[in-house]
Design an enzyme around this catalytic site. Sequence first.
Site, PDB file in Angstrom:
ATOM      1  N   ASP A 410       0.866  -1.179   0.000  1.00 53.58           N
ATOM      2  CA  ASP A 410       0.000   0.000   0.000  1.00 53.58           C
ATOM      3  C   ASP A 410       0.903   1.230   0.000  1.00 53.58           C
ATOM      4  O   ASP A 410       1.595   1.503   0.988  1.00 53.58           O
ATOM      5  CB  ASP A 410      -0.893  -0.034   1.248  1.00 53.58           C
ATOM      6  CG  ASP A 410      -1.934   1.081   1.268  1.00 53.58           C
ATOM      7  OD1 ASP A 410      -1.711   2.112   0.605  1.00 53.58           O
ATOM      8  OD2 ASP A 410      -2.945   0.916   1.976  1.00 53.58           O
ATOM      9  N   HIS A 411       0.885   1.965  -1.108  1.00 57.74           N
ATOM     10  CA  HIS A 411       1.827   3.085  -1.256  1.00 57.74           C
ATOM     11  C   HIS A 411       1.500   4.242  -0.313  1.00 57.74           C
ATOM     12  O   HIS A 411       2.316   5.159  -0.143  1.00 57.74           O
ATOM     13  CB  HIS A 411       1.814   3.582  -2.703  1.00 57.74           C
ATOM     14  CG  HIS A 411       3.120   4.171  -3.140  1.00 57.74           C
ATOM     15  ND1 HIS A 411       4.082   4.615  -2.265  1.00 57.74           N
ATOM     16  CD2 HIS A 411       3.644   4.395  -4.370  1.00 57.74           C
ATOM     17  CE1 HIS A 411       5.118   5.087  -2.921  1.00 57.74           C
ATOM     18  NE2 HIS A 411       4.878   4.965  -4.206  1.00 57.74           N
ATOM     19  N   ARG A 412       0.341   4.235   0.334  1.00 55.86           N
ATOM     20  CA  ARG A 412       0.029   5.265   1.328  1.00 55.86           C
ATOM     21  C   ARG A 412       0.846   5.058   2.598  1.00 55.86           C
ATOM     22  O   ARG A 412       1.050   5.996   3.377  1.00 55.86           O
ATOM     23  CB  ARG A 412      -1.455   5.234   1.675  1.00 55.86           C
ATOM     24  CG  ARG A 412      -2.384   5.566   0.526  1.00 55.86           C
ATOM     25  CD  ARG A 412      -3.834   5.325   0.896  1.00 55.86           C
ATOM     26  NE  ARG A 412      -4.084   3.925   1.248  1.00 55.86           N
ATOM     27  CZ  ARG A 412      -5.250   3.444   1.658  1.00 55.86           C
ATOM     28  NH1 ARG A 412      -6.280   4.271   1.792  1.00 55.86           N
ATOM     29  NH2 ARG A 412      -5.400   2.171   1.943  1.00 55.86           N
TER      30      ARG A 412
END
Length: 438
Positions: A410-412
């Site tokens: 999850d790039h967040r």
Amino acid sequence: MAEVTIPDIGDFEAVEVIEILVSNGDDVHAEDPLVTLESDKATMEIPAPGNGTIANIAVSVGDQVSEGSVIMEILGNADPPNPSPPAPEAEPDHPGNLPGTVSVERAVEEKVPPVPGEIPAHSPPPTLPGEIRPTAEKIPHASPGVRRFARELGADVSKINGSGPKGRILKEDVKAWIKRALAETPGLQEATASGIPPIPEIDFSEFGETETRPLSRIRKLSGPHLQRAWLNIPHVTHHDEADITELEAFRKSLKEEAEQSGAKITLLSFIMKALVSAMKKFPRINASLSPDNGSLILKKYFNIGVAVDTPHGLVVPVVREVDRKNIFDLARDLAELSERARNGKLKPADLKGGCLSISSLGGIGGTSFTPIVNAPEVAILGVSRSRITPVWNGESFAPRLILPLSLSYDHRVVDGAEAARVCAYLARSFEDVRRLSL
């Protein structure tokens, strides 16, 4: 005559009866299934406590029952009911029946799932004409399951009038509200779908012979979960390779010792140990975003979900306290969970509490792939089939056993540099098995 009651089914209450498998006058034997129940997490069958004849069925499809509820009476030699808890048919949640999965297959045709970016994840559809605004005196009366169901569909329970006892909001009320919102609010359906046009319906029989087969219950539940994860999580996958030549030789050297302890050691046990070590060094991959996406929940425990291929679809049982177990313990746990998964004997608790998941295709093939993050986790490690590859050692090419790794994240929460460091750390751990003891 003996009464058949609902046995201990864990924390579940008001579980719906979805199927009655016998009729009055039927002869049954001990352990024959009588009714099927469905919770938000799994389905389960209630077995007959003994031999006899069905004399009186006390429930109907759609009734809700809890532990101790009488469902029917059996005339004959049935002993007082005291069966062990029935084994539910596993269904993925984050998976994860996977964790967090809501049983919404019956509502799929009645709604379009909300997508962040068009309508906020926690924003309800626009107010409908004639709706009653909530006041301090009007508190919506709904069970936690119904509230969760409403959140999944983007509905605000405070704007829904319940049709159940004492004004309780039922799932049917939520479905009706969503259906009315789609019909009465211009443009809502297009906005909710984020502008993605639906796949057109095609009559495939026009081109040749066809056959229609219903999806298994697991696939019906895992499909919406995977779609929800794919649409809500900004996925990135980092690919790397690890030299496992020495690790594989060490694994094979343990074969005799493993057989004596009743375990069959696979590469997966070593991958889990290395992954725990990486989770300790890089704690962000052992975390989850808070519901409002405003903070990070760091986990101090190490439970790893392992995807298991079953005849009915993919399930992800969770191996708990991986950090406290040795290679032999993990091998036994993996064998037991995999066997129960394939036989449909997993319990709801077996599918909960995962921190990070592993999807291994090593026994099948492939060079790399992009596994979908099992929300609310923030990463998943994909493992493909190892292969002998010529590697330059400075003087000549030598045959080495290379394992492909694919880390989706999850790039967040995880950025590219950290994902690359995680994979590099795993590769170093595999290349020198002694690092697993550090």
